[in-house]
Design a protein around this motif. Structure first.
Motif, mmCIF file in Angstrom:
data_model
loop_
_atom_site.group_PDB
_atom_site.id
_atom_site.type_symbol
_atom_site.label_atom_id
_atom_site.label_comp_id
_atom_site.label_asym_id
_atom_site.label_seq_id
_atom_site.Cartn_x
_atom_site.Cartn_y
_atom_site.Cartn_z
ATOM 1 N N MET A 1 0.832 -1.204 0.000
ATOM 2 C CA MET A 1 0.000 0.000 0.000
ATOM 3 C C MET A 1 0.870 1.258 0.000
ATOM 4 O O MET A 1 1.987 1.237 0.515
ATOM 5 N N ILE A 2 0.334 2.299 -0.576
ATOM 6 C CA ILE A 2 1.088 3.546 -0.718
ATOM 7 C C ILE A 2 0.273 4.703 -0.152
ATOM 8 O O ILE A 2 -0.932 4.797 -0.379
ATOM 9 N N SER A 3 0.955 5.565 0.576
ATOM 10 C CA SER A 3 0.325 6.805 1.032
ATOM 11 C C SER A 3 1.220 7.967 0.613
ATOM 12 O O SER A 3 2.446 7.885 0.707
ATOM 13 N N HIS A 4 0.590 9.039 0.138
ATOM 14 C CA HIS A 4 1.353 10.220 -0.267
ATOM 15 C C HIS A 4 1.318 11.315 0.794
ATOM 16 O O HIS A 4 1.762 12.433 0.539
ATOM 17 N N ASN A 5 0.804 10.962 1.974
ATOM 18 C CA ASN A 5 0.752 11.910 3.085
ATOM 19 C C ASN A 5 1.350 11.266 4.336
ATOM 20 O O ASN A 5 1.006 10.129 4.679
ATOM 21 N N LEU A 6 2.230 11.989 4.994
ATOM 22 C CA LEU A 6 2.839 11.472 6.214
ATOM 23 C C LEU A 6 1.825 11.497 7.356
ATOM 24 O O LEU A 6 1.015 12.424 7.462
ATOM 25 N N PRO A 7 1.862 10.504 8.244
ATOM 26 C CA PRO A 7 0.926 10.490 9.381
ATOM 27 C C PRO A 7 1.332 11.536 10.418
ATOM 28 O O PRO A 7 2.490 11.944 10.493
ATOM 29 N N GLU A 8 0.393 11.957 11.226
ATOM 30 C CA GLU A 8 0.693 12.946 12.264
ATOM 31 C C GLU A 8 1.514 12.330 13.391
ATOM 32 O O GLU A 8 2.334 12.998 14.012
ATOM 33 N N THR A 9 1.293 11.053 13.677
ATOM 34 C CA THR A 9 2.049 10.365 14.724
ATOM 35 C C THR A 9 2.549 9.030 14.191
ATOM 36 O O THR A 9 2.046 8.516 13.193
ATOM 37 N N ARG A 10 3.532 8.494 14.883
ATOM 38 C CA ARG A 10 4.080 7.188 14.510
ATOM 39 C C ARG A 10 3.664 6.133 15.528
ATOM 40 O O ARG A 10 3.414 6.457 16.698
ATOM 41 N N PRO A 11 3.602 4.862 15.120
ATOM 42 C CA PRO A 11 3.114 3.809 16.023
ATOM 43 C C PRO A 11 4.115 3.495 17.136
ATOM 44 O O PRO A 11 5.167 2.929 16.915
ATOM 45 N N ASN A 12 3.798 3.907 18.365
ATOM 46 C CA ASN A 12 4.631 3.575 19.515
ATOM 47 C C ASN A 12 3.788 3.678 20.780
ATOM 48 O O ASN A 12 4.208 4.235 21.786
ATOM 49 N N ASP A 13 2.592 3.143 20.723
ATOM 50 C CA ASP A 13 1.644 3.335 21.803
ATOM 51 C C ASP A 13 1.832 2.291 22.898
ATOM 52 O O ASP A 13 0.971 1.443 23.129
ATOM 53 N N PHE A 14 2.974 2.353 23.598
ATOM 54 C CA PHE A 14 3.221 1.413 24.686
ATOM 55 C C PHE A 14 2.348 1.731 25.899
ATOM 56 O O PHE A 14 2.192 0.906 26.800
ATOM 57 N N THR A 15 1.746 2.947 25.918
ATOM 58 C CA THR A 15 0.954 3.350 27.080
ATOM 59 C C THR A 15 -0.257 2.450 27.302
ATOM 60 O O THR A 15 -0.722 2.313 28.437
ATOM 61 N N LYS A 16 -0.764 1.835 26.245
ATOM 62 C CA LYS A 16 -1.968 1.009 26.390
ATOM 63 C C LYS A 16 -1.708 -0.271 27.181
ATOM 64 O O LYS A 16 -2.658 -0.900 27.658
ATOM 65 N N VAL A 17 -0.437 -0.666 27.312
ATOM 66 C CA VAL A 17 -0.134 -1.892 28.067
ATOM 67 C C VAL A 17 0.441 -1.589 29.452
ATOM 68 O O VAL A 17 0.822 -2.501 30.176
#
Length: 398
Positions: A1-17
């Motif tokens: 898959m391709i996206s031409h827009n950068l996400p606002e945040t990156r996946p690092n949601d360790f807080t949920k655990v």
């Protein structure tokens, strides 16, 4: 898959655990070894008979390593050692206005290294953390890694541990390993600093114990940003993107290029992948550099015609690969570390080096009485309300 827009945040949601990890840490703090045995059986689905790996067990496992793998480890060891030996700082001294001063560097005494494991084991991670620790002359090095399905340590990991001469190896993984190294148990030694990558449970544990032990950082999934111009070979670019995507589904892969043709060819090759690739067309390489500096990626590849003219413009990156050099080479044998800051932390720190295992101790000695300097110190102490500070200075030199 391709996206031409950068996400606002990156996946690092360790807080949920964090709630789960808090319970694990409390269990290790209160029950010690018994908690490790229970958690290893529950979470890793392995029943172990001992936590600390004996020398006999370590040697037995190391003897199982294929000779070709041993040779590769030996080659990587020497390359990485040469890189970190280059960084050893001198003890320095000087003086000004009658005071001699300087810095002496001392190693951290006790360090814990966490080496993740799962479907595969990662002896390269122990090399990356262990070699700078050895070059820094850390006295006590302890290693924790999850046991395999046989209830023992991975053979290649055992071989590296012996080669490094670490003090002890523990068969414990996840948040419980971090808790054990932070607080100590009957079998696991308490350390002053913990380094090494891991999943969100490991990162949450490092976050939670950072009030009692130093940690190298709270790292998220692997990141790669490639800056490429028309000189780049699209098939190399594709391979580099897919290589870093091997680290897991949440890897953050970005291509920044001013070449419409390169982008078109790359998109043709990755369009059908399940993994999301962020592909951004820039007006020029300068714009690509600006975006890369904002991202502050873990890995940055400068796949441009003259990378030496670009590298000085990079201010935020964990490690940079130049020209046709594949980022994956840094993961193993190039010299720089693959334990690198993610999620924008490259804006303030770099990857693991000997500087993570040493500390500067500063000293000063008043050789010749300098009245002007002493009076300035007394004046400042009195101004800040520390009158006894001022007296302790004045009484010696009146």
């Amino acid at each position: 898959m391709i996206s031409h827009n950068l996400p606002e945040t990156r996946p690092n949601d360790f807080t949920k655990v964090i709630p789960i990890v808090k319970d694990i840490i409390e269990s290790v703090k209160t029950k010690g070894d018994n908690a490790i045995y229970e958690l290893t059986e529950k979470l890793d689905k392995v029943k172990i008979s001992n936590i600390k790996v004996s020398k006999e067990e370590l040697n037995t496992q190391a003897s199982k390593v294929d000779s070709k793998v041993k040779e590769a480890i030996d080659i990587a060891y020497e390359q990485l050692k040469a890189f970190h030996e280059m960084l050893v700082p001198p003890n320095i001294g000087g003086g000004y206005q009658g005071i001699s001063f300087g810095v002496v560097w001392k190693s951290i005494e006790k360090v814990g290294i966490y080496v993740p494991s799962g479907k595969y084991s990662y002896p390269s991670t122990l090399l990356m953390a262990g070699i700078p620790a050895k070059v820094a002359k850390v006295k006590e090095i302890y290693v924790a890694s999850p046991p395999n399905q046989e209830g023992t340590i991975n053979p290649a990991l055992a071989y590296v541990a012996i080669k490094l001469g670490v003090n002890e190896v523990y068969k414990v993984g996840g948040a419980q390993a971090i808790a054990a190294l932070a607080y100590g148990t009957e079998s696991v030694k308490k350390v002053y600093k913990i380094v090494g990558p891991g999943n969100i449970y490991v990162q949450a544990a490092k976050y939670l114990v950072s009030d009692v032990v130093s940690v190298d950082g709270i790292e998220g999934p692997t990141e790669l940003v490639i800056i490429a111009d028309q000189s780049a070979k699209y098939d190399y670019v594709v391979l580099d993107m897919k290589a870093q995507a091997e680290h897991g589904p949440n890897t953050f892969i970005v291509l920044l290029s001013d070449s419409e043709e390169l982008i078109r060819k790359v998109e043709e090759k990755v369009r059908d992948d399940e993994k999301v690739y962020y592909i951004i067309r820039t007006s020029n390489i300068e714009e690509a550099i600006e975006i890369a500096n904002r991202i502050a990626p873990e890995h940055l590849s400068l796949y441009v015609k003259d990378p030496s003219s670009v590298i000085d413009k990079i201010v935020n990156a964990g490690a940079i690969s130049l020209g046709v050099t594949p980022p994956a080479l840094i993961d193993y044998v190039a010299g720089p570390n693959h334990i690198l800051p993610t999620n924008g932390w490259a804006k303030v720190r770099g990857g693991i080096t000997i500087y993570d295992f040493i500390k500067p101790i500063m000293y000063a000695n008043l050789r010749d009485i300098n009245r002007q300097l002493l009076d300035a110190s007394i004046t400042l102490a009195n101004y800040e309300g520390f009158v006894t500070h001022a007296k302790s200075i004045g009484v010696r030199y009146e």
